[in-house]
Design a protein around this motif. Structure first.
Motif, PDB file in Angstrom:
ATOM      1  N   ARG A 227      14.336 -17.582   9.939  1.00 23.05           N
ATOM      2  CA  ARG A 227      15.069 -16.562  10.690  1.00 23.05           C
ATOM      3  C   ARG A 227      14.564 -15.195  10.248  1.00 23.05           C
ATOM      4  O   ARG A 227      13.807 -15.070   9.298  1.00 23.05           O
ATOM      5  CB  ARG A 227      16.592 -16.726  10.586  1.00 23.05           C
ATOM      6  CG  ARG A 227      17.174 -17.249   9.325  1.00 23.05           C
ATOM      7  CD  ARG A 227      17.080 -16.370   8.110  1.00 23.05           C
ATOM      8  NE  ARG A 227      17.527 -15.018   8.395  1.00 23.05           N
ATOM      9  CZ  ARG A 227      17.099 -13.952   7.769  1.00 23.05           C
ATOM     10  NH1 ARG A 227      16.193 -14.046   6.790  1.00 23.05           N
ATOM     11  NH2 ARG A 227      17.530 -12.759   8.085  1.00 23.05           N
ATOM     12  N   GLY A 228      15.039 -14.171  10.990  1.00 24.13           N
ATOM     13  CA  GLY A 228      14.496 -12.833  10.775  1.00 24.13           C
ATOM     14  C   GLY A 228      13.399 -12.624  11.806  1.00 24.13           C
ATOM     15  O   GLY A 228      12.585 -13.537  12.059  1.00 24.13           O
ATOM     16  N   ALA A 229      13.399 -11.441  12.414  1.00 24.42           N
ATOM     17  CA  ALA A 229      12.549 -11.227  13.590  1.00 24.42           C
ATOM     18  C   ALA A 229      11.053 -11.514  13.357  1.00 24.42           C
ATOM     19  O   ALA A 229      10.459 -12.338  14.070  1.00 24.42           O
ATOM     20  CB  ALA A 229      12.770  -9.809  14.118  1.00 24.42           C
ATOM     21  N   PRO A 230      10.419 -10.873  12.360  1.00 25.01           N
ATOM     22  CA  PRO A 230       8.984 -11.159  12.187  1.00 25.01           C
ATOM     23  C   PRO A 230       8.712 -12.625  11.841  1.00 25.01           C
ATOM     24  O   PRO A 230       7.745 -13.220  12.340  1.00 25.01           O
ATOM     25  CB  PRO A 230       8.569 -10.226  11.045  1.00 25.01           C
ATOM     26  CG  PRO A 230       9.569  -9.107  11.113  1.00 25.01           C
ATOM     27  CD  PRO A 230      10.862  -9.774  11.492  1.00 25.01           C
TER      28      PRO A 230
ATOM     29  N   SER B  96      14.596 -20.630  22.166  1.00 26.25           N
ATOM     30  CA  SER B  96      15.398 -20.964  20.984  1.00 26.25           C
ATOM     31  C   SER B  96      16.316 -19.819  20.575  1.00 26.25           C
ATOM     32  O   SER B  96      17.465 -20.041  20.201  1.00 26.25           O
ATOM     33  CB  SER B  96      14.506 -21.394  19.814  1.00 26.25           C
ATOM     34  OG  SER B  96      13.554 -20.390  19.550  1.00 26.25           O
ATOM     35  N   ARG B  97      15.806 -18.579  20.639  1.00 24.94           N
ATOM     36  CA  ARG B  97      16.647 -17.414  20.299  1.00 24.94           C
ATOM     37  C   ARG B  97      16.218 -16.238  21.179  1.00 24.94           C
ATOM     38  O   ARG B  97      15.016 -15.968  21.292  1.00 24.94           O
ATOM     39  CB  ARG B  97      16.527 -17.042  18.810  1.00 24.94           C
ATOM     40  CG  ARG B  97      17.064 -18.107  17.865  1.00 24.94           C
ATOM     41  CD  ARG B  97      17.232 -17.584  16.449  1.00 24.94           C
ATOM     42  NE  ARG B  97      18.426 -16.770  16.299  1.00 24.94           N
ATOM     43  CZ  ARG B  97      18.681 -16.023  15.205  1.00 24.94           C
ATOM     44  NH1 ARG B  97      17.814 -15.984  14.209  1.00 24.94           N
ATOM     45  NH2 ARG B  97      19.790 -15.318  15.125  1.00 24.94           N
ATOM     46  N   PRO B  98      17.174 -15.488  21.749  1.00 22.71           N
ATOM     47  CA  PRO B  98      16.796 -14.481  22.737  1.00 22.71           C
ATOM     48  C   PRO B  98      16.596 -13.048  22.225  1.00 22.71           C
ATOM     49  O   PRO B  98      15.946 -12.240  22.894  1.00 22.71           O
ATOM     50  CB  PRO B  98      17.982 -14.489  23.707  1.00 22.71           C
ATOM     51  CG  PRO B  98      19.153 -14.825  22.841  1.00 22.71           C
ATOM     52  CD  PRO B  98      18.628 -15.731  21.752  1.00 22.71           C
TER      53      PRO B  98
ATOM     54  N   HIS C 279      22.059  -4.422   5.188  1.00 24.84           N
ATOM     55  CA  HIS C 279      22.910  -5.376   5.903  1.00 24.84           C
ATOM     56  C   HIS C 279      22.046  -6.551   6.339  1.00 24.84           C
ATOM     57  O   HIS C 279      20.911  -6.368   6.764  1.00 24.84           O
ATOM     58  CB  HIS C 279      23.521  -4.677   7.123  1.00 24.84           C
ATOM     59  CG  HIS C 279      24.569  -5.483   7.829  1.00 24.84           C
ATOM     60  ND1 HIS C 279      25.846  -5.649   7.321  1.00 24.84           N
ATOM     61  CD2 HIS C 279      24.547  -6.154   9.000  1.00 24.84           C
ATOM     62  CE1 HIS C 279      26.561  -6.388   8.159  1.00 24.84           C
ATOM     63  NE2 HIS C 279      25.793  -6.714   9.191  1.00 24.84           N
ATOM     64  N   CYS C 280      22.585  -7.748   6.273  1.00 27.32           N
ATOM     65  CA  CYS C 280      21.864  -8.970   6.636  1.00 27.32           C
ATOM     66  C   CYS C 280      20.675  -9.165   5.693  1.00 27.32           C
ATOM     67  O   CYS C 280      20.687  -8.670   4.566  1.00 27.32           O
ATOM     68  CB  CYS C 280      21.413  -8.932   8.096  1.00 27.32           C
ATOM     69  SG  CYS C 280      20.810 -10.539   8.710  1.00 27.32           S
ATOM     70  N   ASN C 281      19.668  -9.900   6.128  1.00 20.63           N
ATOM     71  CA  ASN C 281      18.451 -10.042   5.336  1.00 20.63           C
ATOM     72  C   ASN C 281      17.272  -9.616   6.165  1.00 20.63           C
ATOM     73  O   ASN C 281      16.884 -10.297   7.116  1.00 20.63           O
ATOM     74  CB  ASN C 281      18.244 -11.475   4.844  1.00 20.63           C
ATOM     75  CG  ASN C 281      16.895 -11.626   4.146  1.00 20.63           C
ATOM     76  OD1 ASN C 281      15.917 -12.042   4.744  1.00 20.63           O
ATOM     77  ND2 ASN C 281      16.825 -11.237   2.884  1.00 20.63           N
ATOM     78  N   ALA C 282      16.760  -8.436   5.838  1.00 19.20           N
ATOM     79  CA  ALA C 282      15.502  -7.971   6.426  1.00 19.20           C
ATOM     80  C   ALA C 282      14.501  -7.947   5.280  1.00 19.20           C
ATOM     81  O   ALA C 282      13.801  -6.970   5.047  1.00 19.20           O
ATOM     82  CB  ALA C 282      15.681  -6.603   7.064  1.00 19.20           C
TER      83      ALA C 282
ATOM     84  N   VAL D 204      18.141  -0.773   7.082  1.00 22.09           N
ATOM     85  CA  VAL D 204      18.317  -2.101   7.689  1.00 22.09           C
ATOM     86  C   VAL D 204      17.049  -2.465   8.459  1.00 22.09           C
ATOM     87  O   VAL D 204      16.187  -1.611   8.704  1.00 22.09           O
ATOM     88  CB  VAL D 204      19.533  -2.133   8.654  1.00 22.09           C
ATOM     89  CG1 VAL D 204      20.837  -1.897   7.917  1.00 22.09           C
ATOM     90  CG2 VAL D 204      19.361  -1.125   9.784  1.00 22.09           C
ATOM     91  N   GLY D 205      16.969  -3.716   8.866  1.00 19.89           N
ATOM     92  CA  GLY D 205      15.880  -4.149   9.744  1.00 19.89           C
ATOM     93  C   GLY D 205      16.337  -4.101  11.189  1.00 19.89           C
ATOM     94  O   GLY D 205      17.410  -3.572  11.502  1.00 19.89           O
ATOM     95  N   THR D 206      15.555  -4.663  12.065  1.00 19.89           N
ATOM     96  CA  THR D 206      15.950  -4.741  13.461  1.00 19.89           C
ATOM     97  C   THR D 206      15.244  -5.910  14.145  1.00 19.89           C
ATOM     98  O   THR D 206      14.156  -6.323  13.729  1.00 19.89           O
ATOM     99  CB  THR D 206      15.656  -3.436  14.232  1.00 19.89           C
ATOM    100  OG1 THR D 206      15.817  -3.657  15.631  1.00 19.89           O
ATOM    101  CG2 THR D 206      14.252  -2.918  13.986  1.00 19.89           C
TER     102      THR D 206
HETATM  103  O1  MRU Z   1      20.188 -14.087  12.688  1.00 22.20           O
HETATM  104  P1  MRU Z   1      19.097 -13.649  11.766  1.00 22.20           P
HETATM  105  O2  MRU Z   1      19.331 -14.026  10.353  1.00 22.20           O
HETATM  106  O3  MRU Z   1      17.732 -14.056  12.272  1.00 22.20           O
HETATM  107  O4  MRU Z   1      19.160 -12.055  11.851  1.00 22.20           O
HETATM  108  C1  MRU Z   1      18.180 -11.316  11.178  1.00 22.20           C
HETATM  109  C2  MRU Z   1      18.384  -9.854  11.248  1.00 22.20           C
HETATM  110  O5  MRU Z   1      19.272  -9.370  11.920  1.00 22.20           O
HETATM  111  C3  MRU Z   1      17.393  -8.999  10.529  1.00 22.20           C
HETATM  112  O6  MRU Z   1      17.986  -7.832  10.075  1.00 22.20           O
HETATM  113  C4  MRU Z   1      16.258  -8.641  11.504  1.00 22.20           C
HETATM  114  O7  MRU Z   1      15.701  -9.799  12.060  1.00 22.20           O
HETATM  115  C5  MRU Z   1      15.205  -7.842  10.871  1.00 22.20           C
HETATM  116  S1  MRU Z   1      14.210  -8.888   9.874  1.00 22.20           S
HETATM  117  C6  MRU Z   1      13.013  -8.117   9.081  1.00 22.20           C
END
Ligand code: MRU
Length: 351
Positions: A51-54, A93-95, A161-164, A239-241
């Protein structure tokens, strides 16, 4: 100390197979799971093993290889048709994180440049393209680290916030890249990691990787952020995005917008870190971003224990959109972009 030395690799491509840390098992167990089929990769993305965008952009690119590796002797038009179908399948799988569709589109576009090749030869080109996406992400993270680290000064408190983090990318992370870079340069600072309900990526993942890397990290519940800020303990948020719209609105893990509003109230700079693969100039504003809605049971349970009455109505949006006017700057591989984002993003990324 470099994070590379202490953290296991988020994912690895070895001898034609993809290996992932199963992030649903962290921090208690570090299980490396070999991926065997495209369906398994789809599921690993869906259930947040990766998980995580990249990271899902990279996993999607490798995952697509599984979708076509059994048809290497097929005619090229058949190979291309299946490739496109499998790319659409993985993309379902994820939008919200644009990196997944970005990576898959890049793979299909690469295959389309392969004229006068057999299916097997195209596959070899695609394999190199997936490896390139993975390797490029390492460079992007390093550059975000170099560009963002000067913001972190000795003694500061930084909230995330979350894991970036490293786990959300190839390595180093996006929001955490400036932290790792500053830490490696000897700067001493404190990080406050939001727990991040409902799936606790902050508690399970960010706290784990920062602690393992020797960074001073304190875990707080999401509803403690205002109090901690009011005590003057936070000097900056990073934070990430998952997707940056053309106007600079940013989708990120649910709760991020609340943190941005709090940061504005307390006069704390709010930074977003992301690589070019997360910028989506084809999405005009945050209102155009599809927000993933996940299963109600993620909200109705705390660990193994049910915490809501049976039959409870539940909403579980996995992301929210922070309006661009709350964003102090976007830390990218090209530098720190500033408002007006419609202009700074376009001039940085328009081809
Ligand atoms: O649902 P997740 O755990 O995939 O969400 C991840 C996030 O929201 C992160 O902050 C985002 O993907 C940036 S990751 C470098």
């Amino acid at each position: 100390m470099s994070s590379k030395n202490v953290l296991p690799k988020t994912m690895e491509y070895k001898n034609g197979d993809l290996y992932l840390i199963d992030q649903t098992r962290l921090p208690n167990e570090t299980i490396i799971e070999k991926q065997v089929t495209i369906e398994q990769v789809w599921d690993s993305i869906k259930v947040l093993k990766v998980r995580g965008a990249p990271a899902i952009g990279i996993a999607g690119a490798y995952g697509l290889l599984y979708g076509v590796r059994d048809i290497l002797d097929a005619p090229v038009d058949k190979f291309m048709q299946v490739l496109k179908e499998k790319a659409a399948y993985l993309d379902s799988s994820r939008p919200t994180a644009v990196n997944l569709s970005w990576g898959l589109k890049r793979m299909v576009a690469k295959a389309e440049t392969c004229t006068d090749m057999t299916s097997e030869e195209i596959y070899k080109v695609l394999e190199q393209e997936a490896i390139a996406i993975h390797e490029e992400d390492k460079i992007l993270c390093k550059k975000m680290g170099e560009n963002g680290a000067p913001l972190i000064k000795e003694g500061m408190g930084v909230l995330t916030h979350c894991n970036a983090g490293s786990l959300a990318t190839s390595e180093l992370g996006t929001a955490t890249a400036p932290m790792y870079t500053a830490h490696n340069a000897g700067v001493k600072f404190r990080v406050y990691s939001d727990e991040t309900r409902p799936l606790l990526q902050g508690a399970r993942l960010t706290s784990w990787e920062l602690q393992k890397s020797g960074i001073d990290v304190t875990l707080i519940c999401d509803n403690m952020a205002a109090h901690i800020m009011s005590q003057g303990l936070i000097d900056m948020v990073i934070v990430g995005t998952d997707r940056v719209a053309a106007n600079g609105d940013v989708a990120n893990k649910i709760g991020t917008m609340g943190v941005a509003i709090l940061a504005k109230h307390f006069g704390i700079p709010f930074y977003v870190a992301c690589p070019s693969s997360t910028v989506d100039l084809n999405t005009p504003t945050g209102a155009d971003i599809v927000i993933e809605e996940r299963e109600p049971n993620e909200v109705c349970n705390f660990g193994a224990r049910r915490t809501a009455p049976e039959g409870m109505k539940v909403r579980n949006p996995a992301f929210d959109v922070t309006p661009n006017e709350l964003v102090t700057g976007i830390i990218t591989e090209l530098g720190i972009l500033q408002a007006p984002y419609i202009e700074s993003l376009a001039s940085a990324y328009k081809k």
